[in-house]
Every structure is written in structure tokens, then in C-alpha cells.
Design a protein around this motif. Structure first.
Motif, PDB file in Angstrom:
ATOM      1  N   LYS A 272       1.047  -1.265  -0.097  1.00  0.00           N
ATOM      2  CA  LYS A 272      -0.108   0.062  -0.210  1.00  0.00           C
ATOM      3  C   LYS A 272       0.676   1.272   0.115  1.00  0.00           C
ATOM      4  CE  LYS A 272      -3.905  -1.781   2.380  1.00  0.00           C
ATOM      5  NZ  LYS A 272      -4.798  -1.842   3.549  1.00  0.00           N
ATOM      6  N   GLU A 273       2.112   1.298   0.842  1.00  0.00           N
ATOM      7  CA  GLU A 273       2.822   2.477   0.895  1.00  0.00           C
ATOM      8  C   GLU A 273       3.345   2.692  -0.650  1.00  0.00           C
ATOM      9  OE1 GLU A 273       6.665   4.034   3.501  1.00  0.00           O
ATOM     10  OE2 GLU A 273       5.659   1.791   3.989  1.00  0.00           O
ATOM     11  N   THR A 276       0.759   3.963  -2.670  1.00  0.00           N
ATOM     12  CA  THR A 276       0.240   5.352  -2.330  1.00  0.00           C
ATOM     13  C   THR A 276       1.578   6.150  -2.905  1.00  0.00           C
ATOM     14  OG1 THR A 276      -0.800   4.193  -0.447  1.00  0.00           O
ATOM     15  CG2 THR A 276      -0.493   6.717  -0.611  1.00  0.00           C
ATOM     16  N   ASP A 279       1.067   6.659  -6.599  1.00  0.00           N
ATOM     17  CA  ASP A 279      -0.088   7.623  -6.986  1.00  0.00           C
ATOM     18  C   ASP A 279       0.234   8.884  -6.549  1.00  0.00           C
ATOM     19  OD1 ASP A 279      -1.002   5.320  -8.063  1.00  0.00           O
ATOM     20  OD2 ASP A 279      -2.374   4.876  -6.004  1.00  0.00           O
ATOM     21  N   SER A 280       0.933   9.019  -5.365  1.00  0.00           N
ATOM     22  CA  SER A 280       0.927  10.424  -4.868  1.00  0.00           C
ATOM     23  C   SER A 280       1.790  11.206  -5.495  1.00  0.00           C
ATOM     24  CB  SER A 280       1.665  10.494  -3.411  1.00  0.00           C
ATOM     25  OG  SER A 280       0.275   9.903  -2.481  1.00  0.00           O
ATOM     26  N   LEU A 469      -4.194  12.291   1.775  1.00  0.00           N
ATOM     27  CA  LEU A 469      -3.258  11.027   1.415  1.00  0.00           C
ATOM     28  C   LEU A 469      -1.880  10.804   1.987  1.00  0.00           C
ATOM     29  CD1 LEU A 469      -4.326  10.835  -2.293  1.00  0.00           C
ATOM     30  CD2 LEU A 469      -5.248   9.263  -0.346  1.00  0.00           C
ATOM     31  N   GLU A 472      -2.532   9.855   5.765  1.00  0.00           N
ATOM     32  CA  GLU A 472      -2.955   8.555   5.829  1.00  0.00           C
ATOM     33  C   GLU A 472      -1.757   7.657   5.789  1.00  0.00           C
ATOM     34  OE1 GLU A 472      -5.993   7.748   2.744  1.00  0.00           O
ATOM     35  OE2 GLU A 472      -7.526   8.891   4.257  1.00  0.00           O
ATOM     36  N   LEU A 473      -1.036   7.964   4.847  1.00  0.00           N
ATOM     37  CA  LEU A 473       0.423   7.347   4.774  1.00  0.00           C
ATOM     38  C   LEU A 473       1.163   7.483   5.922  1.00  0.00           C
ATOM     39  CD1 LEU A 473       2.390   5.787   2.791  1.00  0.00           C
ATOM     40  CD2 LEU A 473       3.385   7.932   2.146  1.00  0.00           C
TER      41      LEU A 473
END
Length: 546
Positions: A272-273, A276, A279-280, A469, A472-473
Motif C-alpha cells: 500500500k505504501e 500510495t 500515486d501521490s 493522502l 494517511e500514509l
């Protein structure tokens, strides 16, 4: 001055006696080379002199019943200054049989000397002169430099091993008297001191053996009671060991489960990291490019808007000025028209008056002509009447011509004024249409500006989402760290529990061995024990039983 001198003399005498007492106690104990008990005279004199030093200059606390002058007050404060003295302070306070503060203070001094921390405790108390001022008068030994010197001299007593029995002694009613004979001996008697020392040593050895025997009997009783309690707790420890073993097995299974879950969570969090972060990064780059293009577009549009606004404002000012001038011209025209209408009305009234006057003169002429015909005037009067008639007719024709000319002129002026009014109306309609178009253009510019503001708000919202985001990360990373910490704590707890269990097993084995040894052995009597069981050497004065 006399009181001060008296206290100074007392302070000097006590200081000298304290030095002699400490010196004699250390020399005598080193010469004997043994543990001192409470019956040793130099040790008794040391406590007497130390008690007198602590009482010097002590304030008297008055109460309704009597006056209290005890050294227990300042000694009790050592517990706050040195936490290590809590045990001896509690023991002296709760010792059975003690009823006075002086008895508790004596017990405290005995215990502090046995701990070899008497100098440390008194030094901590002497360093706080602000607290000692509540208990001592100015000029007291504890408040002056002599008290500090005595605190340093007490360090030498740490070489002495004292074995003092406090239980059973009447410390409340003891009367402390300084025996100066110990410090003022005749030189002629020095030869007999060795024999007296040997005799004293033998007596001290006897007292020591008796005290040790009593202490050992108490120890045997205590060990028997401990054995009973150990046997009782042995079964409990076995049960606890079984429960702990089961608990360890369950904790190991739970640890394995948590370890697998932790690995799964760590892998998923890493995936996920990474997703993410990718995407980030893409969204951030897109946002930067979009933001840069929008900023450039916004700056261009804003410059165009400012320029258009400036031009429109100048045109609007010109149109407002023209409108004001047109309104002023229309008011002037209306005023001129009104004046012309008033003039026309006045001329009409004058014309009506002239007509009325002509009619009146015509009637008068006819009446005059009739009268003259009836009265047969002379020919000269006829000639005058004819002349007057001709004059009247000519004046009337002139008046009619003037009236026609004025009416024609007024009608022309009215027509020109009406034409000017129609032209002004046409101009006003044109200005109104220009104003409407200007309003429509302004509204269109405002709508375009509102759209740009909406776009900017949407971009800010996207920026906040990207920041969310990132948050959340960070939370996911923090959760990962917490899970790793929890796993480490559980592993540490399991290791500590295993260590405790191994120690418990060792203690159980020790208890079993002690139990077996005690069951199979018994204490020998003092008269039957003649040699050491370890080194097989005979007991003597220098080699004592323990």
C-alpha cells in the motif's frame, strides 16, 4: 555576651570530647580487631558524647503538659533528605518498648552506626542549616563550624564493625554520663592495661558467644518457620509453574500467530505504501503542471480583466459625463420650451386684447358716425371721421399682419423644439442601449471570473485531498511501527517470563536441597563444637564460632 561566651565554651569542650571519643574508639577497636557490641565502654561513651553534642543549643518545645527537648526531631528529618535512611527511621519509630523521642533517637544512632552511614546522614543534615534553625538556637554546635568538622570525623567510624542489640534495652531511661577516666589515665597504669585488655577481651568473647548463641537459637526457630512456609509455598509454586508453562505455550502460539499476522500486515502495508507513494508522486506532478498552467492562465486573464476593467471604467465615466450633459441640455430645453410657451400664451392674450380693443373702437366709430349723421355736422367733421376710419383700418391690418408673423414664427420655433426633443429621445435610447450592453459585458466578465475562482477552489480541494493522502500514509507508517513495537514487546515479555520460570525452578531446587539438608542435620551444642567443620581447625579467641 556572657551567654555567647558560655555557649562557645560548651561548644569547644564538647568538640574536644568528641574528638577524644572518636579517636579512642577507633584505636581500641583496631587493637582488639573484633566486632563491637553495645556493652563496650568506649562505644557507650561515644554515644553519650554524641548525644550531648546533638542536645547542645536545642530549642525547647513548650506544650500544655510539659516542655519537650528531644533530638528525635532533627534526626527524623534525615528521612526526607536521605531516602536510604527510611528503613532505620521506620524501625526506630516502630520499635516496641520505646515511648520517648530520646529513646527513638538513641535507637536511630545505633542503627545508623551499624549501617556505617552515620557520617553520611549527619552530613546531609548539617548541609541544611535552614532546616536546623527550626530546632537549634544560634551558636549551637550543630549550627557552627564544629558540627561540620564532627560530621567529617565520623567518617573514620566506618572501619568499625558494630553488632548492637537494641531489642530489650531500656533506651528511654538510660542516663548518659561522660566518663572522663577513659581519656585521663595515669601513665603509671599503662603496664596493666594489656592484662586488663585480655581480661576484657575474654569477657567480651563470653558475652559475644552468649549473644551469638541466643541469636542462633532465634535463627533456628525462624528457619523452622520458614521451612514450614516453604513447604506450603512449594505446592503453590508447582501449581504456578504448571500454569505458567501452559501460559507460555499459549503465549508462544499467540506469538507465532501475531508474527504471521505482523508479517502479513507489514507486506500489505509495504505494498500500500509503495502504491500510495507512486500515486501521490503522479498526482503531485500532475497537480504541479496543472497548477502552473492555471496560474499562467489566471495571470493572463487577470491582466486582461484589469485592462478591460480600466477601459470600461473610462468609457463608463465618459458615458456618465455625456449623460449628465444630455440631462442638463434636456432640462435647459424644457425650460426654454416652457418659457416659449409662456411667451406664446402672453402674445395670444395680447392679440385677444387688441381684437377686443378694435371691436370696441369699431363700435364707438359706428356710434359716432350715426350721431354725426343725425346732428348734421359740418363737412370738416366728416373729413376727420373719414381720416380716423382710414387710420383705424390701417392699424388693424398691421396688427393682423403682425399677429400672423408672430404665429408663424412661434409655430416654427415649436416645430424646431419638438425636433430637438425627438433627437434627444433618440440619443437617450442609444445611451440606454449602450449601458445595457456594457452591463451585459460586465456580467460576462464576472461569470468568467467566478469560473476561474471555482477552478481555483477545486484545485485547492485536490491539494487538500493529496495532503490527506500523505497524512494517511504517515498514519499507516505509524501503525506499522506500533505493530512492530508490540511484536518486540511480546517477544521481550516471553523471554522475561521464561527467565522468571527458570529462576523459579532454580529456587525450587535450592529450597529442596535446603529442606533435605535441614531434615538430615541438626545444630550442635556450643560445648560439643570444638573445631570448624570446614577447615578442621580448633576454635580460639581469635577464631570464633559463627
Amino acid at each position: 555576651v556572657a551567654v555567647k561566651d558560655h555557649m562557645a565554651v560548651e561548644r569547644s569542650n564538647l568538640f574536644s570530647m568528641m574528638k577524644l571519643s572518636i579517636k579512642g574508639l577507633i584505636q581500641s577497636s583496631l587493637s582488639l580487631g573484633r566486632t563491637l557490641d553495645s556493652d563496650y565502654p568506649p562505644l557507650q561513651q561515644f554515644f553519650v558524647v554524641l548525644e550531648q553534642c546533638l542536645k547542645h543549643g536545642l530549642k525547647v518545645k513548650k506544650s500544655f503538659i510539659n516542655q519537650n527537648k528531644s533530638i528525635w526531631g532533627p534526626l527524623e528529618l534525615v528521612q526526607k533528605l536521605c531516602p536510604d535512611s527510611t528503613d532505620i527511621t521506620t524501625s526506630a519509630r516502630d520499635l516496641p518498648g520505646l515511648k520517648t523521642g530520646l529513646g527513638r533517637a538513641r535507637a536511630w544512632l545505633h542503627l545508623a552506626l551499624m549501617q556505617k552511614k552515620l557520617s553520611d546522614y549527619l552530613k546531609a543534615l548539617l548541609d541544611r542549616r535552614d532546616i536546623l534553625g527550626e530546632f537549634y538556637d544560634p551558636g549551637a554546635l550543630m549550627m557552627e563550624e564544629e558540627g561540620t568538622v564532627i560530621g567529617g570525623m565520623l567518617v573514620g567510624l566506618n572501619v568499625i564493625d558494630a553488632n548492637l542489640c537494641i531489642k530489650g534495652e531500656d533506651l528511654d531511661s538510660q542516663v548518659g554520663v561522660i566518663d572522663f577516666s577513659l581519656y585521663l589515665k595515669d601513665p603509671m597504669t599503662t603496664e596493666t592495661t594489656k592484662d586488663d585488655a585480655k581480661l576484657t577481651a575474654i569477657l567480651d568473647q563470653k558475652h559475644y558467644i552468649e549473644e551469638l548463641n541466643r541469636h542462633l537459637s532465634c535463627t533456628v526457630t525462624d528457619l523452622q518457620a520458614k521451612m514450614d512456609s516453604i513447604e506450603k509455598t512449594n505446592s503453590k509454586l508447582i501449581e504456578e509453574l504448571t500454569a505458567a508453562t501452559d501460559r507460555i505455550n499459549s503465549l508462544r502460539e499467540e506469538q507465532e500467530t501475531l508474527r504471521h499476522e505482523n508479517e502479513t500486515i507489514v507486506q500489505s502495508n509495504q505494498k500500500k505504501e509503495e502504491a500510495t507513494l507512486e500515486d501521490s508522486a503522479v498526482e503531485l506532478e500532475t497537480y504541479r503542471q496543472t497548477r502552473q498552467g492555471l496560474d499562467e492562465m489566471y495571470s493572463v486573464v487577470w491582466k486582461q480583466y484589469q485592462e478591460e476593467k480600466r477601459i470600461r471604467q473610462v468609457e463608463l465615466e465618459l458615458q456618465v459625463g455625456l449623460k449628465q450633459e444630455m440631462e442638463m441640455a434636456m432640462r435647459l430645453l424644457e425650460k426654454d420650451t416652457h418659457e416659449k410657451q409662456e411667451t406664446l400664451q402672453a402674445l395670444r392674450q395680447q392679440l385677444d386684447q387688441v381684437k377686443t380693443l378694435n371691436l370696441q373702437m369699431f363700435h364707438k366709430t359706428q356710434v359716432t358716425h350715426t350721431d354725426r349723421n343725425t346732428q348734421t355736422h359740418t363737412s370738416s367733421s366728416k373729413h376727420e371721421t373719414h381720416t380716423y376710419s382710414l387710420t383705424y383700418a390701417r392699424d388693424r391690418r398691421q396688427s393682423d399682419q403682425t399677429e400672423r408673423d408672430m404665429r408663424t414664427e412661434l409655430e416654427g420655433r415649436v416645430d424646431s423644439l419638438q425636433k430637438q426633443l425627438s433627437d434627444l429621445d433618440t440619443l437617450r435610447l442609444g445611451l440606454e442601449s449602450d449601458l445595457r450592453s456594457e452591463k451585459e459585458q460586465r456580467q460576462a466578465i464576472q461569470r468568467a471570473l467566478q469560473r476561474e475562482q471555482d477552478n481555483s477552489t477545486e484545485l485547492r480541494t485536490q491539494l487538500q485531498q493529496i495532503q490527506g493522502l500523505h497524512t494517511e500514509l504517515q498514519d499507516v507508517r505509524q501503525e506499522k511501527k506500533q505493530l512492530q513495537q508490540t511484536c518486540q514487546d511480546q517477544e521481550t515479555a516471553l523471554q522475561e517470563m521464561g527467565l522468571h520460570l527458570s529462576q523459579s525452578k532454580l529456587k525450587m531446587e535450592d529450597f529442596k536441597e535446603v529442606n533435605k539438608a535441614l531434615k538430615g542435620q541438626a545444630w550442635l551444642k556450643d560445648d560439643e563444637a570444638t573445631q570448624c567443620k570446614h577447615c578442621q581447625k580448633e576454635f580460639s579467641i581469635a577464631r570464633r564460632k559463627n
